[in-house]
Scaffold this active site. Structure first.
Site, short mmCIF file in Angstrom:
data_model
loop_
_atom_site.label_atom_id
_atom_site.label_comp_id
_atom_site.label_asym_id
_atom_site.label_seq_id
_atom_site.Cartn_x
_atom_site.Cartn_y
_atom_site.Cartn_z
NE ARG A 1 -4.71 8.42 -4.48
CZ ARG A 1 -5.16 8.10 -5.68
NH1 ARG A 1 -4.38 8.29 -6.74
NH2 ARG A 1 -6.36 7.58 -5.83
CB ALA B 1 -16.54 10.44 -3.98
CG ASP C 1 -12.78 2.12 -9.57
OD1 ASP C 1 -13.75 1.91 -10.33
OD2 ASP C 1 -12.90 2.58 -8.42
CD GLU D 1 16.05 19.83 17.26
OE1 GLU D 1 15.60 19.25 18.26
OE2 GLU D 1 15.96 19.37 16.10
CD GLU E 1 -7.53 6.97 -2.50
OE1 GLU E 1 -8.04 6.73 -3.61
OE2 GLU E 1 -6.57 7.76 -2.36
CB CYS F 1 18.86 17.62 18.37
SG CYS F 1 18.60 17.11 16.66
CB THR G 1 -11.65 -0.49 -5.10
OG1 THR G 1 -12.81 -0.21 -4.30
CG2 THR G 1 -11.10 0.82 -5.63
N GLY H 1 -13.10 -0.21 -1.47
CA GLY H 1 -14.49 0.20 -1.67
C GLY H 1 -15.30 0.28 -0.39
#
Length: 348
Positions: A192, A162, A208, A53, A291, A92, A204, A293
């Site tokens: 992200r 996935a 990874d 506003e 994400e 506001c 993970t 595991g």
């Protein structure tokens, strides 16, 4: 009503521009309309800075010498109820009253206790006509993260994984296996940048060695969250590179090492997802992408703690390995992402 919806739709478009920058505040857009024309518009651009506003009204003030006359004969449309309390910025509602706007069109009420209904009441007490519920569902959906945090005292939870064409999550020998293509990886980095945090489990992180950043997308880097019960992960992993705030949930210690924060949970046998989510809530985390595991994802699924699932299916097969999680929800869309397929489910 059609005209009202047209201007509110513009508010929603403006509000979306703040995604990834205003949390834990909501995304809000506003437009000032005079005799059927938009003469000022704005949105909440960054947490701690001016609200929608303010930006819309200031645009009118800066553009027109007779702004006071124009504003007194104008209607302001705003996707979320104007605030009535002092926070990072002044109320506001007071600004709207000060500039004597004749009418306020509100998309939806603000669920935050210090605002809920109070902004509308303050405007009405000042003699300003207020109409609510313009594209109400769309306005609530835009700020589903904010509504979840306020109403459920936890972040909005997005599951992401996935899986192969034959339903596997990963090989069972701890080796890396890329399931999706470049297009899907870029999309994940974009996601992200739109959320407050991204969470993974110990396996993970170890296998990874992810960075969990937005190097293939845009937006701010999210906080990183890892579950490492006994603090067995190597300090040399990318997660601990001090590039962004990282929360390590464990049962060993409470400590702060630069941007790495160790948060000890009293009980690692029961209610672990609930404890983690409440701690994230206390850290002003409004949304989190989980994400992996597979074990971590299944833990949240079994607890019923998820709002949205984004599931990629690649073209390849593994024949054997770790089975992908299974979740039931409302199918809200199936899309192509390069050669991959993307399914979006909502928890009903």
């Amino acid at each position: 009503m059609v005209q009202h919806e047209k201007y509110m739709q513009r508010c929603l478009e403006l509000a979306e521009s703040g995604k990834g920058y205003v949390s834990p505040n909501p995304m809000v857009g506003a437009v000032v309309v005079y005799e059927g024309n938009i003469i000022g518009e704005g949105y909440h651009q960054k947490y701690g800075e001016a609200h929608a506003e303010v930006n819309a009204i200031n645009q009118v003030i800066n553009k027109f010498p007779d702004f006071d006359v124009l504003l007194s004969k104008s209607t302001i449309y705003v996707s979320l109820e104007p605030c009535a309390h002092y926070g990072k910025t002044p109320p506001c509602a007071d600004l709207i009253i000060k500039n004597r706007l004749s009418k306020v069109m509100v998309g939806c009420r603000d669920p935050f206790a210090q605002v809920d209904g109070k902004g509308i009441e303050k405007l009405q007490a000042a003699g300003i006509e207020v109409i609510t519920g313009i594209l109400e569902k769309e306005c609530q959906w835009l700020n589903r993260r904010f509504f979840t945090r306020v109403q459920k005292q936890r972040p909005y939870i997005i599951l992401k994984w996935a899986q192969t064409k034959d339903g596997f999550f990963a090989p069972d020998d701890n080796s890396q296996f890329w399931i999706t293509g470049d297009e899907s990886r870029r999309l994940v980095h974009q996601w992200r940048g739109e959320e407050d945090a991204v969470l993974v489990g110990k396996n993970t992180a170890a296998i990874d060695n992810p960075q969990l950043n937005v190097r293939y997308g845009q937006g701010r880097a999210p906080k990183r969250v890892v579950i490492d019960r006994r603090l067995e992960l190597s300090s040399k992993l990318n997660l601990f590179d001090q590039s962004v705030e990282t929360l390590i949930f464990n049962e060993v210690k409470m400590d702060v090492d630069g941007k790495n924060k160790y948060i000890a949970l009293e009980d690692f046998e029961r209610y672990v997802p609930q404890y983690i989510l409440f701690q994230l809530y206390l850290q002003d985390v409004q949304s989190v992408i989980i994400e992996g595991g597979a074990h971590t994802l299944n833990t949240f699924i079994e607890a019923g703690l998820w709002d949205e699932a984004r599931i990629f299916t690649g073209c390849g097969e593994l024949k054997s390995g770790i089975r992908a999680p299974s979740v039931a929800g409302k199918n809200t869309g199936e899309y192509s992402s390069g050669n991959d397929k993307l399914l979006i489910l909502m928890n009903e």
